[in-house]
Design a protein around this motif. Structure first.
Motif, mmCIF file in Angstrom:
data_model
loop_
_atom_site.group_PDB
_atom_site.id
_atom_site.type_symbol
_atom_site.label_atom_id
_atom_site.label_comp_id
_atom_site.label_asym_id
_atom_site.label_seq_id
_atom_site.Cartn_x
_atom_site.Cartn_y
_atom_site.Cartn_z
ATOM 1 N N GLY A 181 0.837 -1.191 0.000
ATOM 2 C CA GLY A 181 0.000 0.000 0.000
ATOM 3 C C GLY A 181 0.869 1.236 0.000
ATOM 4 O O GLY A 181 2.041 1.187 0.383
ATOM 5 N N ARG A 182 0.322 2.361 -0.431
ATOM 6 C CA ARG A 182 1.120 3.587 -0.524
ATOM 7 C C ARG A 182 1.066 4.424 0.749
ATOM 8 O O ARG A 182 1.900 5.292 0.961
ATOM 9 C CB ARG A 182 0.646 4.429 -1.711
ATOM 10 C CG ARG A 182 -0.792 4.904 -1.604
ATOM 11 C CD ARG A 182 -1.239 5.686 -2.834
ATOM 12 N NE ARG A 182 -1.469 4.855 -3.994
ATOM 13 C CZ ARG A 182 -2.327 5.143 -4.962
ATOM 14 N NH1 ARG A 182 -3.049 6.276 -4.882
ATOM 15 N NH2 ARG A 182 -2.496 4.360 -5.987
ATOM 16 N N GLY A 183 0.075 4.173 1.634
ATOM 17 C CA GLY A 183 -0.051 4.951 2.861
ATOM 18 C C GLY A 183 -0.738 6.283 2.633
ATOM 19 O O GLY A 183 -1.344 6.536 1.589
ATOM 20 N N GLU A 184 -0.630 7.156 3.626
ATOM 21 C CA GLU A 184 -1.271 8.472 3.550
ATOM 22 C C GLU A 184 -0.475 9.417 2.652
ATOM 23 O O GLU A 184 0.752 9.355 2.593
ATOM 24 C CB GLU A 184 -1.394 9.088 4.945
ATOM 25 C CG GLU A 184 -2.302 8.322 5.881
ATOM 26 C CD GLU A 184 -3.738 8.302 5.392
ATOM 27 O OE1 GLU A 184 -4.210 9.358 4.885
ATOM 28 O OE2 GLU A 184 -4.388 7.248 5.506
ATOM 29 N N ARG A 185 -1.190 10.299 1.966
ATOM 30 C CA ARG A 185 -0.502 11.251 1.094
ATOM 31 C C ARG A 185 0.095 12.385 1.909
ATOM 32 O O ARG A 185 -0.563 12.979 2.764
ATOM 33 C CB ARG A 185 -1.467 11.822 0.061
ATOM 34 C CG ARG A 185 -0.734 12.572 -1.057
ATOM 35 C CD ARG A 185 -1.570 12.697 -2.290
ATOM 36 N NE ARG A 185 -2.437 13.874 -2.262
ATOM 37 C CZ ARG A 185 -3.271 14.211 -3.249
ATOM 38 N NH1 ARG A 185 -3.359 13.426 -4.321
ATOM 39 N NH2 ARG A 185 -4.030 15.277 -3.170
ATOM 40 N N THR A 238 4.317 15.191 -9.070
ATOM 41 C CA THR A 238 4.896 14.355 -8.021
ATOM 42 C C THR A 238 3.881 14.107 -6.911
ATOM 43 O O THR A 238 3.249 15.050 -6.426
ATOM 44 C CB THR A 238 6.157 15.013 -7.422
ATOM 45 O OG1 THR A 238 7.131 15.194 -8.465
ATOM 46 C CG2 THR A 238 6.755 14.157 -6.327
ATOM 47 N N LEU A 239 3.718 12.853 -6.540
ATOM 48 C CA LEU A 239 2.828 12.445 -5.447
ATOM 49 C C LEU A 239 3.668 11.732 -4.390
ATOM 50 O O LEU A 239 4.279 10.702 -4.680
ATOM 51 C CB LEU A 239 1.735 11.503 -5.963
ATOM 52 C CG LEU A 239 0.807 12.049 -7.053
ATOM 53 C CD1 LEU A 239 -0.066 10.932 -7.607
ATOM 54 C CD2 LEU A 239 -0.050 13.170 -6.501
ATOM 55 N N GLU A 240 3.691 12.271 -3.184
ATOM 56 C CA GLU A 240 4.470 11.688 -2.088
ATOM 57 C C GLU A 240 3.528 11.060 -1.064
ATOM 58 O O GLU A 240 2.600 11.713 -0.580
ATOM 59 C CB GLU A 240 5.326 12.756 -1.410
ATOM 60 C CG GLU A 240 6.384 13.385 -2.305
ATOM 61 C CD GLU A 240 7.195 14.447 -1.580
ATOM 62 O OE1 GLU A 240 6.974 14.633 -0.359
ATOM 63 O OE2 GLU A 240 8.022 15.086 -2.244
ATOM 64 N N TYR A 241 3.796 9.795 -0.750
ATOM 65 C CA TYR A 241 3.021 9.065 0.242
ATOM 66 C C TYR A 241 3.956 8.517 1.321
ATOM 67 O O TYR A 241 5.183 8.583 1.194
ATOM 68 C CB TYR A 241 2.258 7.908 -0.415
ATOM 69 C CG TYR A 241 1.178 8.353 -1.370
ATOM 70 C CD1 TYR A 241 -0.135 8.525 -0.936
ATOM 71 C CD2 TYR A 241 1.467 8.618 -2.706
ATOM 72 C CE1 TYR A 241 -1.134 8.938 -1.811
ATOM 73 C CE2 TYR A 241 0.473 9.036 -3.586
ATOM 74 C CZ TYR A 241 -0.817 9.191 -3.127
ATOM 75 O OH TYR A 241 -1.793 9.611 -3.995
#
Length: 339
Positions: A181-185, A238-241
């Motif tokens: 899973g990617r987790g929270e953003r 860019t998306l950071e999780y």
């Protein structure tokens, strides 16, 4: 001698790059025929030839057929040596693809290494340097590898002229990891890079992104570069999780409107957002080899491409591992285990 068919599966340059990496790490020689057979211009292009030349210097090996346009190559590796290396692709050929072929090998070297490359850093057929910095290197760090990549100068297609430097610390053993899973953003932002291109192009691209994804002004960033690093334009989202970072890029061209560039980047970003997977397609491809070297692990991904399946076949040829692709509850996954 391992025999490989460059026309198998996806039939692109990844077969050669993965084979070079694995040959140097395992000490197994290989011969590949029909290099890049499924491409418009088959055979070795400049960036592929530089990858071979870099491999030869790093391991002191031997190669037959290492010439532009060659469709057959035999590669016999020697022992991997750490140190300082510099290569010039001489065109806009991708620095990042050469780095991806050599960096995993230098983790196995006897001492720290520096690799300096001149060529293309931002072109449509390869991940940009920021992808390695933000998405790839942090995941490798979680496996115990320490690679630092610095972008000194942008190199856009078709002129090239970019410079990137990578520093690699030896890593005796990579640790298996799973990313399900990617987790929270944590953050989401768009950057429009322009060099020798009017700033209004960047502003229009960002406006389109903001409207499509409902992002605020502080998430939309113009990155103006010196004109002598262009002409060039790249739109990067860019998306950071918590457990993953993804970078999606589209490139401006003379015949492309700002709206078209923005649409390309947004479309790919939306596919990832809707998938609920940890990794998008390209990061998934690039994490397969490190996990195989670690002997196990896995991740969820937003698309199982032919590129990934072909890469799995090449890796399984060199290493005693087995890849499995599965789909449950609408999410694709990739796992690797020893055999």
């Amino acid at each position: 001698m391992i025999e490989l068919d460059g026309a198998a599966g996806e039939g692109g340059g990844q077969i050669l790059r993965s084979a070079l990496t694995l040959a140097m790490i395992t000490g197994q020689p290989f011969r590949i025929r029909n290099i890049r057979a499924n491409r418009t211009k088959p055979g070795l292009m400049r960036q592929h030839l530089v990858a071979v030349e870099a491999a030869l210097q790093v391991c002191g090996g031997e190669a037959a057929g290492a010439a532009l346009g060659s469709q057959d190559l035999t590669f016999v590796p020697g022992p991997v040596k750490g140190g300082d290396y510099a290569f010039a692709i001489g065109t806009a050929g991708s620095c990042t693809l050469v780095l991806q072929a050599v960096l995993p090998v230098l983790l196995k070297a006897d001492k720290p290494s520096t690799l300096r490359l001149a060529g293309g850093t931002h072109n449509p057929m390869a991940p940009p340097v920021q992808f390695l910095q933000r998405a790839w290197c942090p995941r490798l760090a979680e496996m115990g590898a320490h690679i630092d990549i610095r972008l000194e100068r942008f190199g856009f297609y078709p002129a090239g002229g970019g410079v990137v430097e990578a520093r690699v610390e030896p890593c005796t053993e990579l640790r298996p990891r799973t990313w399900m899973g990617r987790g929270e953003r944590r953050a989401a932002y768009a950057e429009a890079f322009v060099a020798g291109v009017p700033e209004r192009v960047a502003l229009r691209e960002l406006e389109c992104v903001g409207q499509a994804l409902h992002w605020h002004e502080d998430q939309l960033l113009v990155r103006s570069l010196p004109a002598n690093q262009g002409p060039g334009n790249a739109l990067m989202l860019t998306l950071e999780y918590d457990h993953a970072t993804e970078v999606f890029t589209a490139f401006g061209e003379k015949s492309f409107s700002s709206e078209r560039v923005a649409h390309q980047a947004v479309q790919r970003t939306r596919q990832y957002l809707e998938s609920r997977a940890a990794f998008a397609e390209y990061l998934a491809d690039q994490m397969m080899l490190p996990l195989a070297l670690a002997g196990g692990g896995g991740f969820t991904l937003d698309e199982v491409s032919m590129h990934a399946r072909t890469n799995a076949q090449v890796i399984e040829t060199f290493l005693p591992v087995c890849f499995a692709f599965d789909r449950q509850d609408g999410i694709d996954s990739c796992t690797v285990a020893g055999r």
